[in-house]
Design an enzyme around this catalytic site. Structure first.
Site, PDB file in Angstrom:
ATOM      1  N   LYS A 185       0.861  -1.187   0.000  1.00 19.58           N
ATOM      2  CA  LYS A 185       0.000   0.000   0.000  1.00 19.58           C
ATOM      3  C   LYS A 185       0.899   1.239   0.000  1.00 19.58           C
ATOM      4  CE  LYS A 185      -1.510   2.804   2.875  1.00 19.58           C
ATOM      5  NZ  LYS A 185      -1.463   4.009   2.017  1.00 19.58           N
ATOM      6  N   CYS A 294      13.915  10.896   6.853  1.00 19.18           N
ATOM      7  CA  CYS A 294      14.056  10.505   8.259  1.00 19.18           C
ATOM      8  C   CYS A 294      15.509  10.519   8.710  1.00 19.18           C
ATOM      9  CB  CYS A 294      13.418   9.149   8.487  1.00 19.18           C
ATOM     10  SG  CYS A 294      13.877   7.982   7.222  1.00 19.18           S
ATOM     11  N   GLU A 391      11.121  15.989  15.445  1.00 24.28           N
ATOM     12  CA  GLU A 391      11.604  15.946  14.071  1.00 24.28           C
ATOM     13  C   GLU A 391      10.901  17.075  13.291  1.00 24.28           C
ATOM     14  OE1 GLU A 391      10.353  12.325  12.090  1.00 24.28           O
ATOM     15  OE2 GLU A 391      12.119  12.347  10.803  1.00 24.28           O
TER      16      GLU A 391
HETATM   17  P1  ADP Z   1       3.490  10.772   6.942  1.00 26.38           P
HETATM   18  O1  ADP Z   1       3.010  11.611   8.070  1.00 26.38           O
HETATM   19  O2  ADP Z   1       4.874  11.014   6.557  1.00 26.38           O
HETATM   20  O3  ADP Z   1       2.545  10.723   5.770  1.00 26.38           O
HETATM   21  P2  ADP Z   1       2.458   8.262   7.826  1.00 26.38           P
HETATM   22  O4  ADP Z   1       3.031   7.335   8.822  1.00 26.38           O
HETATM   23  O5  ADP Z   1       1.165   8.906   8.134  1.00 26.38           O
HETATM   24  O6  ADP Z   1       3.586   9.319   7.535  1.00 26.38           O
HETATM   25  O7  ADP Z   1       2.297   7.543   6.422  1.00 26.38           O
HETATM   26  C1  ADP Z   1       3.151   6.505   5.962  1.00 26.38           C
HETATM   27  C2  ADP Z   1       2.292   5.441   5.298  1.00 26.38           C
HETATM   28  O8  ADP Z   1       1.438   4.894   6.294  1.00 26.38           O
HETATM   29  C3  ADP Z   1       1.385   5.953   4.183  1.00 26.38           C
HETATM   30  O9  ADP Z   1       1.294   4.958   3.181  1.00 26.38           O
HETATM   31  C4  ADP Z   1       0.063   6.119   4.890  1.00 26.38           C
HETATM   32  O10 ADP Z   1      -1.041   6.064   4.018  1.00 26.38           O
HETATM   33  C5  ADP Z   1       0.095   4.918   5.824  1.00 26.38           C
HETATM   34  N1  ADP Z   1      -0.810   5.002   6.968  1.00 26.38           N
HETATM   35  C6  ADP Z   1      -1.215   6.091   7.651  1.00 26.38           C
HETATM   36  N2  ADP Z   1      -2.061   5.740   8.650  1.00 26.38           N
HETATM   37  C7  ADP Z   1      -2.194   4.396   8.602  1.00 26.38           C
HETATM   38  C8  ADP Z   1      -2.936   3.415   9.363  1.00 26.38           C
HETATM   39  N3  ADP Z   1      -3.702   3.760  10.384  1.00 26.38           N
HETATM   40  N4  ADP Z   1      -2.809   2.120   9.011  1.00 26.38           N
HETATM   41  C9  ADP Z   1      -2.015   1.748   7.985  1.00 26.38           C
HETATM   42  N5  ADP Z   1      -1.308   2.606   7.233  1.00 26.38           N
HETATM   43  C10 ADP Z   1      -1.377   3.921   7.536  1.00 26.38           C
END
Ligand code: ADP
Length: 490
Positions: A185, A294, A391
């Site tokens: 994903k 990161c 960060e």
């Molecule tokens: P950023 O803030 O840099 O976008 P995230 O951790 O939110 O970092 O996003 C990294 C990845 O995790 C993306 O593919 C995002 O869609 C996915 N993501 C965000 N929330 C969830 C969740 N609850 N479960 C699974 N994947 C998630």
């Protein structure tokens, strides 16, 4: 639909559907989500807004395909990955253009990212043939102990927007190499890099069902992955908050989890350092991808006797950085990814300014408007300021002053994060001492660039679990089995 305006040679790379079991398809309910260019807010296209049902379809297909893939010989898996390596490089300019359009980074950096992504396919095509086991002496005279390594099975893979091609490659290459299958994903901001990779994987000969890309609702797809019994491993790169959530969600079915999370990298310059090289390294480590990596330098510590000199030279270099649309070859810093990113950067600057920090260059949204922000340098920064604790993920360099080696090591380690750290010195004994005392998974000594497919990338503490790349990169996709051979008597 993908916008007509996207100017690349190989239009076949632009896919506006998901890739499940070797088929291109939309969401069951026909819905889709828009993708826009952060440099100008123009619409790039849309991709299916899938949920749990489509994720389960992909997991089921991946599970079936993996059973067959695991039985192929290592040479076959190796040759498919080698093909993918070549295809990535043949399409390097087009793939880089897609990254720049989706994520905003300068085209030179996007070209570098594609080379880096492709290198994982090359590296793991080689490692596919080196998944060695062990033969351990028997614990009884008539016994022998055999250790074999087997693919873990279906891997759920979730990736971020800041390296949309490299983060995916770093995960799927080792998985495919050792006989696993993947349901990926990608981030909603940058899905086209993932679907382009799926298209190339098909051309490379990756069998259907082995690499699936499902775009859409992060939470629904994520929880389909973490709760499904056939998913044996979760690999994630992204924020610490989401990483912790996925780790907890994977606990019920006791999945193996690899996490590459946030960082808060210290960049230490000792007074015996080559100052010119340190300034150069700090600029690269700070402003790469507009500070949105990161491993970006987040806290620059400079020994007090060279503080003014370093700050002046660093400010000069930062103020010369050319900000603009990443497609323009002269651009050195593109836009930030979102309004939220602009807000966080502005908050950190405001907080530091209110507590007495001095802005030596930048400090404001760029005159280009939109999501562009000025490369910024702050001096007179102290440990109480927000920027020293969180960060920033943006183009702001806070410069701290320090007196002694022990003091700076303590301050550098005073964070829950432990991904990358950098330091500059010409003293050999200090090089060893400091490298060993920094609580980080990776240390750059006299360099601001550390990423390579040949070295283990990953963090300690709340920055993650597991290592990607290098000879260790396959370990997370393998299970160890031991076979006790008994009855070997004369
Ligand atoms: P950023 O803030 O840099 O976008 P995230 O951790 O939110 O970092 O996003 C990294 C990845 O995790 C993306 O593919 C995002 O869609 C996915 N993501 C965000 N929330 C969830 C969740 N609850 N479960 C699974 N994947 C998630």
């Amino acid at each position: 639909m993908v916008a007509e305006t996207i100017n690349i040679k190989n239009k076949a790379l632009l896919k506006d559907q998901c890739y499940i079991n070797g088929e291109w398809m939309g969401a069951n309910d026909g819905s889709s989500s828009e993708v826009t260019n952060p440099a100008n807010s123009e619409r790039l296209g849309s991709l299916p807004n899938c949920g749990a049902d489509e994720a389960i379809l992909a997991i089921t297909a991946a599970n079936k395909a993996q059973k067959i893939w695991a039985k192929t010989d290592a040479k076959e898996r190796s040759s498919v990955l080698k093909n993918l390596h070549h295809l990535m490089l043949e399409n390097q300019m087009d793939l880089a253009t897609i990254i720049t359009l989706e994520g905003g980074k300068p085209i030179s950096e996007s070209l570098g990212e594609i080379a880096y992504a492709a290198s994982f396919f090359e590296w793991f095509s080689e490692e596919a043939k080196r998944v060695y086991g062990d033969l351990i002496p028997g614990h009884q005279y008539d016994r022998r102990t055999l250790v074999i390594k087997q693919p873990i099975g279906v891997v759920g893979c979730i990736t971020p927007w800041n390296f949309p091609s490299a983060m995916l490659a770093r995960k799927i290459a080792p998985a495919i190499a050792v006989g696993c299958s993947v349901v990926a994903k990608p981030a909603p901001e940058t899905p086209f890099s993932a679907t382009a990779m799926a298209y190339l994987s098909e051309l490379a000969g990756v069998p259907k069902g082995i690499f699936n890309v499902v775009t859409g609702d992060a939470e629904k797809i994520g929880s389909a992955m973490t709760s499904h019994k056939d998913v044996k491993k979760i690999t994630f790169t992204g924020s610490t908050a989401v990483g912790k959530h996925l780790l907890k969600a994977s606990a019920d079915s006791v999945k193996k989890v690899s996490l590459e999370l946030g960082g808060h990298a210290p960049f230490i310059v000792f007074d015996d350092a080559n100052l010119e090289a340190a300034v150069e390294g700090a600029v690269i480590a700070k402003y790469r991808n507009s500070g949105q990596t990161c491993v970006c330098a987040n806290r620059i510590y400079v020994q007090s006797s060279i503080y003014d000199d370093f700050s002046q030279r660093f400010t000069e270099k930062a103020s010369e950085l050319v900000v603009g649309n990443g497609l323009d070859e002269s651009t050195q810093q593109g836009p930030l990814i979102s309004e939220n990113a602009i807000e966080k950067v502005s908050n950190h600057i405001e907080d530091a300014k209110n507590s007495g920090a001095i802005i030596t260059t930048g400090g404001n949204p760029h005159s280009l408007g939109g999501l562009f922000f000025e490369p910024t340098v702050l001096t007179g920064v102290s440990d109480e300021m927000l920027i020293s604790k969180e960060e920033t993920f943006g183009p702001v360099a806070p410069i701290f002053s320090f007196e002694t080696e022990q003091e700076v090591i303590e301050r550098a380690n005073n964070t829950p994060y432990g991904l990358a750290a950098y330091f500059y010195t010409t003293d050999l004994a200090k090089s060893w001492r400091v490298s060993e005392q920094l609580d980080y998974g990776m240390v750059g000594l006299n360099t601001g660039i550390i990423s390579t497919e040949m070295a283990p990338f990953g963090g300690v503490k709340e920055s993650g679990i597991g290592r990607e790349g290098s000879k260790y990169g396959v370990d997370d996709y393998l299970e160890i089995k031991y076979v006790s051979l008994a009855g070997i008597e004369d």
